[in-house]
Scaffold this active site. Structure first.
Site, PDB file in Angstrom:
ATOM      1  N   GLY A  48       0.798  -1.225   0.000  1.00 26.37           N
ATOM      2  CA  GLY A  48       0.000   0.000   0.000  1.00 26.37           C
ATOM      3  C   GLY A  48       0.826   1.268   0.000  1.00 26.37           C
ATOM      4  N   ARG A 117      -0.834  -0.995  10.181  1.00 25.83           N
ATOM      5  CA  ARG A 117      -1.655  -0.984  11.388  1.00 25.83           C
ATOM      6  C   ARG A 117      -3.119  -1.185  11.044  1.00 25.83           C
ATOM      7  NH1 ARG A 117      -1.055   4.125  15.007  1.00 25.83           N
ATOM      8  NH2 ARG A 117      -2.536   2.959  16.270  1.00 25.83           N
ATOM      9  N   ILE A 153      10.996   2.936   6.855  1.00 26.74           N
ATOM     10  CA  ILE A 153       9.605   3.347   6.993  1.00 26.74           C
ATOM     11  C   ILE A 153       8.815   2.333   7.818  1.00 26.74           C
ATOM     12  CG2 ILE A 153       7.456   3.673   5.694  1.00 26.74           C
ATOM     13  CD1 ILE A 153       9.081   4.931   3.459  1.00 26.74           C
ATOM     14  N   ASP A 186       5.281  12.808  10.233  1.00 26.25           N
ATOM     15  CA  ASP A 186       4.935  13.641  11.391  1.00 26.25           C
ATOM     16  C   ASP A 186       5.119  15.120  11.059  1.00 26.25           C
ATOM     17  OD1 ASP A 186       4.518  11.296  12.845  1.00 26.25           O
ATOM     18  OD2 ASP A 186       6.609  11.210  13.491  1.00 26.25           O
ATOM     19  N   HIS A 213       8.543   8.219  16.899  1.00 17.75           N
ATOM     20  CA  HIS A 213       7.565   8.111  15.812  1.00 17.75           C
ATOM     21  C   HIS A 213       6.388   7.250  16.266  1.00 17.75           C
ATOM     22  CE1 HIS A 213       6.047   8.308  11.766  1.00 17.75           C
ATOM     23  NE2 HIS A 213       6.158   7.003  11.569  1.00 17.75           N
TER      24      HIS A 213
END
Length: 322
Positions: A48, A117, A153, A186, A213
């Site tokens: 994604g 997540r 990442i 962020d 993070h």
């Protein structure tokens, strides 16, 4: 980065008569641009984040070779983006047996690989899954492109960056100035949210974000934001919390069907662009990132890092500045 993309697209239109050839997983584009040859590898390119990130890196005129890797699906992604008539040659590699080939000669390696997540998922849950993926990929990086700049990442960045460091130490290739946790999202969120409240042009906004993070470890320094705005303490507190909860906001808005993929790809592309500029000798390239640090008692800490070319070698350095 946005200006570079616009220029790249305009240049591509002007070169509409150029030709290219493509194989199943590779396509070469030709350019007379007098910029250094730079290979960028994206590990997790069929995911994604990986797919829009692959698109954005294909649009970056500083990239001459774009290597896309994932466990499956990558040849299709590579074929798709290879039709974009910009400078870089695109190759797609699927399966662990082709990971080495994907990494050979890479100047910058971007790692969005791993699971995203989901609602109710903690970063500890992510760690249990993504830690093994990161360990395997970094072991290969140490073997095939030990001098590459590594842009991490994969979440949780607060944990995956130290894991990568330990893998590189064990392999004898660790250089703290080559390993970066990408916390740019962020910064992107802080800029966007601040501009909305301050009623200023978001393109002119800068907000340093330090710490980590994840949740409350994300510390946007709105007191150092520019342009200056007379915002109340209550508004600053709300902006801080929204920046910290930005990932959860997206996960909940997608109702369990995804996480922050597009904005993360954009942020990853911005940071990779900064690394490429640093390698090419562009002065004063500064981005916040999660790196080994002595700013606090914590071994890793997100702060401003300066990307610089070291001597005659293709090496970027980071200097921590608060």
């Amino acid at each position: 980065m946005r200006t570079s993309i616009v220029r790249s697209v305009q240049s591509a239109i002007a070169r509409s008569s150029s030709s290219s050839s493509r194989t199943y997983v590779c396509a070469r584009a030709y350019s007379s641009d007098s910029v250094p040859e730079r290979k960028v590898a994206v590990l997790g390119a069929a995911g994604g984040i990986g797919q829009p990130l692959a698109l954005l890196m294909k649009l970056n005129p500083l990239v001459s070779k774009l290597s896309l890797y994932d466990i499956a699906g990558t040849p299709g992604v590579a074929a798709d983006v290879s039709h974009i008539n910009t400078r870089s040659e695109v190759c797609g590699y699927a399966g662990e047996e082709h990971l080495g080939k994907a990494l050979e000669g890479a100047d910058v390696v971007i790692i969005p690989a791993g699971v995203p997540r989901k609602p109710g998922m903690t970063r500890d849950d992510l760690f249990n899954i993504n830690a093994g993926i990161v360990k395997s990929l970094c072991t290969a990086i140490a073997k095939y492109c030990p001098h590459a700049l590594v842009n991490m990442i994969s979440n949780p960045v607060n944990s995956t960056v130290p894991i990568a460091a330990e893998v590189f130490k064990k392999a004898g290739t660790y250089d703290e100035k080559r390993l970066f946790g990408v916390t740019t999202l962020d910064v992107v969120r802080a800029k966007t949210f601040y501009a909305g409240k301050a009623n200023v042009n978001v393109a002119e906004v800068n907000v340093p974000v330090i710490g980590g993070h994840a949740g409350i470890t994300i510390l946007p320094l709105f007191s150092q934001a520019t342009p200056k705005a007379n915002l109340s303490d209550e508004v600053i507190k709300a902006l801080t919390k929204r920046t910290q909860d930005g990932g959860t906001e997206v996960v909940e808005a997608k109702a369990g069907k995804g996480s922050a993929t597009l904005s993360m790809a954009y942020a990853g592309a911005i940071f990779a662009d900064a690394c490429l500029k640093g390698l090419n000798g562009v002065p004063d390239v500064v981005e916040c990132s999660y790196v080994q640090s002595n700013v606090t008692e914590l071994p890793f800490f997100a702060s401003k890092t300066r990307k610089e070319r070291c001597g005659g070698g293709s090496r970027a350095r980071s200097s921590l500045r608060l």
